[in-house]
Write an enzyme that holds these catalytic residues in place. Structure first.
Site, PDB file in Angstrom:
ATOM      1  N   HIS A  33      59.866  67.661  76.712  1.00 33.77           N
ATOM      2  CA  HIS A  33      61.576  66.634  77.268  1.00 33.77           C
ATOM      3  C   HIS A  33      62.087  66.507  77.594  1.00 33.77           C
ATOM      4  CE1 HIS A  33      64.788  64.856  73.699  1.00 33.77           C
ATOM      5  NE2 HIS A  33      65.533  66.089  75.012  1.00 33.77           N
ATOM      6  N   GLU A  34      62.954  67.769  78.412  1.00 29.88           N
ATOM      7  CA  GLU A  34      63.242  67.655  79.712  1.00 29.88           C
ATOM      8  C   GLU A  34      62.753  67.221  80.798  1.00 29.88           C
ATOM      9  OE1 GLU A  34      66.300  68.100  79.192  1.00 29.88           O
ATOM     10  OE2 GLU A  34      66.674  69.487  77.109  1.00 29.88           O
ATOM     11  N   HIS A  66      63.694  63.082  81.120  1.00 30.14           N
ATOM     12  CA  HIS A  66      64.209  62.676  81.634  1.00 30.14           C
ATOM     13  C   HIS A  66      63.944  62.876  83.104  1.00 30.14           C
ATOM     14  CE1 HIS A  66      66.446  63.140  77.791  1.00 30.14           C
ATOM     15  NE2 HIS A  66      66.835  63.829  77.492  1.00 30.14           N
TER      16      HIS A  66
END
Length: 629
Positions: free
Chosen positions: A411-412, A415
């Site tokens: 998920h990170e 980004h």
């Protein structure tokens, strides 16, 4: 300018622990568990945080801040004296970059640095830069220099679409800050924004502070679950992972026990936001916050989206809760540089992955420096930090990730990919500096990759035998993610609705009364008396009136995954389309146009709802039997 405000909050730097190798791993595994070099010189310098030479000590922040403010004065003068044209937009972006490079770095350091002196110096810098930003956003001469450009249709028509959009975004920042007001009211707007900086920080700090209770008030046999301070026990979270029912119940009641001072802070914060919105011409703070997003306004689109989303799940949510009760009864009877194969260096990712004392227990992404096109033809490479809190490697084994840890890492990294692959002309709109309801799309999309066996087989192997995860195990993992999916989605609907109501027209009742009413209408579990969950809802600060963004982003990510990557998650052609249509533009292009470009069609409200409610619940009997097996 306000680009700093649109950044996603998140993480901090650190060191990898020492580790003795016990097996032959993949290159990714070896890099992940490797001994970190004592000095990591990504900028060909040997001192200063992130290559900033002044930041060898806390006092350096004052020097960096002063330099940024001097540069600000120079660029403001340049913008006001230049003839209307592309130079106007470039100067504004340089001004934004000068402030954001200091504010973003300080915003990260004030949360993440292990030295309190560094954190305090960074906090002071954040306040100073934030105050300057608010003053600039109400600077009439600066605004007029931009207005002179926007009013000349012939010059605007000669500019490329990204430059026109950035110019309009800068004007939007002026407008929502009250540039059109009288001098007296502009000063009031600045004062309100400065007050909001204090209230935001006060609420964020308070929302994460533990609650204390005397030891004698809790049974002795559960004391070891919590931190101790003298005669008190500290409850710093919900302890939802605890197997003991009593631990979970007491943690819930104590951690969420209402704090009168923090309730007053929240009430004042909401009133202050509403007053600011009214002052600059908006009906509510939500109207102000949603202008420029995919949703556009808190009216039909957001409310219709939430309304359609909650109804189809009502029955399935009840089924989720019944399944939870049944399972409960059964289980408890009591690498730093990013390099492209042909394009070369794309940017830098600092990784602070491992747990250490006093480190915030959060997984997040920080922008330290945004990318932009420089006047000399080169590209200012982005710098970001990924912050996780993974367990340390042991002498006998490397760091082993649970499925949840791996999903958070993906998920990170989504980004970080957004930041690395953005190639905008202006840093004001680079990477994650885009509409809030679009910013989570890349990260949520990566969660789908994290549970696909074709992706996992590329790296996920037993650290001793080298065997890949069996496909059947990955399939069961994916099914397990769907368990209680309806309940989780309905919970997000409840959060989003609460956020919208808090930031809508003021109501003559407490935030707790509002929460109780909405929880009864939008969620299947009852309100627990004498609790104030909203005081732990720190997302009210960063996502004020935009918490629905999580649902909208998840819907977009679901559509992109199913249409573009489900058949072949490693398809290079589709990956290039994703990069060019969605990641490269940052906030420099209307978000719905990016979605349309990727899907090659414009999704409807019904498409968004269908994307959320489809395939939420697995076959419970099959799942439970598989789990028992």
């Amino acid at each position: 300018m306000s680009a700093c405000k649109r950044l996603l909050a998140v993480l901090r730097p650190g060191r990898s622990p020492l580790f003795r190798r016990v097996a032959t791993w993949s290159p990714v595994g070896a890099a992940f568990n490797a001994r970190q070099q004592r000095k990591l010189d990504l900028f060909h310098r040997s001192n200063g945080l992130f290559g900033v030479p002044e930041l060898t000590c806390p006092d350096g922040f004052a020097a960096v801040g002063e330099r940024a403010l001097r540069e600000t004065e120079r660029l403001v003068e340049k913008a006001c004296q230049s003839l209307p044209g592309i130079i106007t937009v470039k100067t504004f972006d340089q001004l934004s970059d000068s402030l954001c490079r200091v504010a973003d770095l300080a915003d990260f350091v004030k949360v993440a640095h292990p030295d309190p002196a560094f954190r305090e110096a960074a906090e002071r810098t954040c306040v100073n830069i934030g105050t300057m930003v608010e003053k600039l956003n109400t600077n009439v001469d600066l605004c007029n220099s931009l207005k002179n450009l926007l009013d000349k249709s012939d010059i605007m028509a000669s500019l490329d679409p990204e430059t026109r959009r950035v110019a309009e975004l800068f004007m939007f920042d002026f407008e929502i800050s009250g540039i059109h007001l009288s001098e007296e009211k502009r000063k009031e707007a600045v004062n309100l924004n400065v007050r909001l900086l204090d209230l935001n920080n006060e609420f964020l700090v308070g929302s994460h502070l533990p609650n204390k209770i005397e030891k004698r008030m809790l049974p002795d046999h559960i004391h070891h679950h919590f931190s101790k301070e003298g005669n008190y026990i500290q409850i710093g979270g919900l302890h939802a992972e605890a197997t003991d029912d009593l631990v979970r119940e007491l943690a819930y009641r104590i951690f969420l026990y209402p704090n009168t001072s923090l309730l007053q802070t929240l009430e004042e914060l909401l009133k202050c936001r509403n007053k600011l919105a009214n002052l600059v011409g908006y009906e509510s703070y939500a109207n102000r916050a949603l202008k420029g997003t995919m949703a556009k306004s808190p009216g039909n689109r957001v409310n219709l989206f939430l309304y359609f989303d909650v109804l189809p799940q009502h029955f399935r949510t009840a089924q989720d809760f019944e399944m939870m009760r049944a399972m409960k009864a059964k289980l408890n009877p009591r690498n730093a540089a990013v390099v492209h194969e042909t394009e070369g260096l794309l940017g830098y990712i600092y990784c602070d992955f491992f747990h250490r004392p006093d480190k915030p227990h959060q997984d997040c992404h920080f922008t330290i420096r945004g990318g932009r096109q420089l006047d000399n033809g080169q590209y200012q490479l982005p710098v970001v930090v990924l912050l996780l809190s993974l367990p340390l490697p042991r002498k006998s084994a490397p760091t082993l990730l649970t499925p949840g840890m791996m999903e958070n890492l993906f998920h990170e990294m989504g980004h970080a990919m957004h930041s690395m692959l953005g190639r905008t002309r202006y840093q004001h709109v680079t990477g994650t500096r885009c509409a809030t309801d679009f910013a989570e799309v890349p990260s949520i999309l990566m969660e789908y990759f994290a549970t696909d066996h074709r992706v996992l087989n590329q790296f996920a192997r037993h650290y001793q035998t080298g065997q890949p995860l069996p496909k059947s195990m990955v399939t069961r993992l994916c099914e397990s993610k769907k368990v209680c999916g309806a309940a989780d989605t309905q919970l997000q609907v409840f959060y989003a609705t609460l956020d919208q109501v808090f930031h809508g027209k003021p109501q003559d009742r407490s935030t707790t009364d509002i929460l109780k009413d909405l929880q009864e209408k939008f969620y299947g579990l009852p309100y627990v008396p004498n609790t104030a969950w909203q005081l732990r809802f720190s997302h009210l600060i960063g996502y004020g009136a935009k918490y629905y963004s999580y649902l909208m982003s998840r819907a977009v990510a679901s559509m992109v995954w199913k249409q573009c990557f489900l058949k072949d998650p490693l398809n290079r052609e589709m990956g290039e389309r994703y990069r060019q249509e969605m990641l490269a533009h940052g906030g420099g292009k209307e978000p719905m146009l990016m979605v349309e470009g990727m899907l090659q069609r414009r999704p409807t409200v019904e498409d968004f709802v269908d994307a959320l409610v489809s395939d939420l619940n697995p076959d419970f009997e099959t799942f439970i039997m598989d789990s028992e097996a």
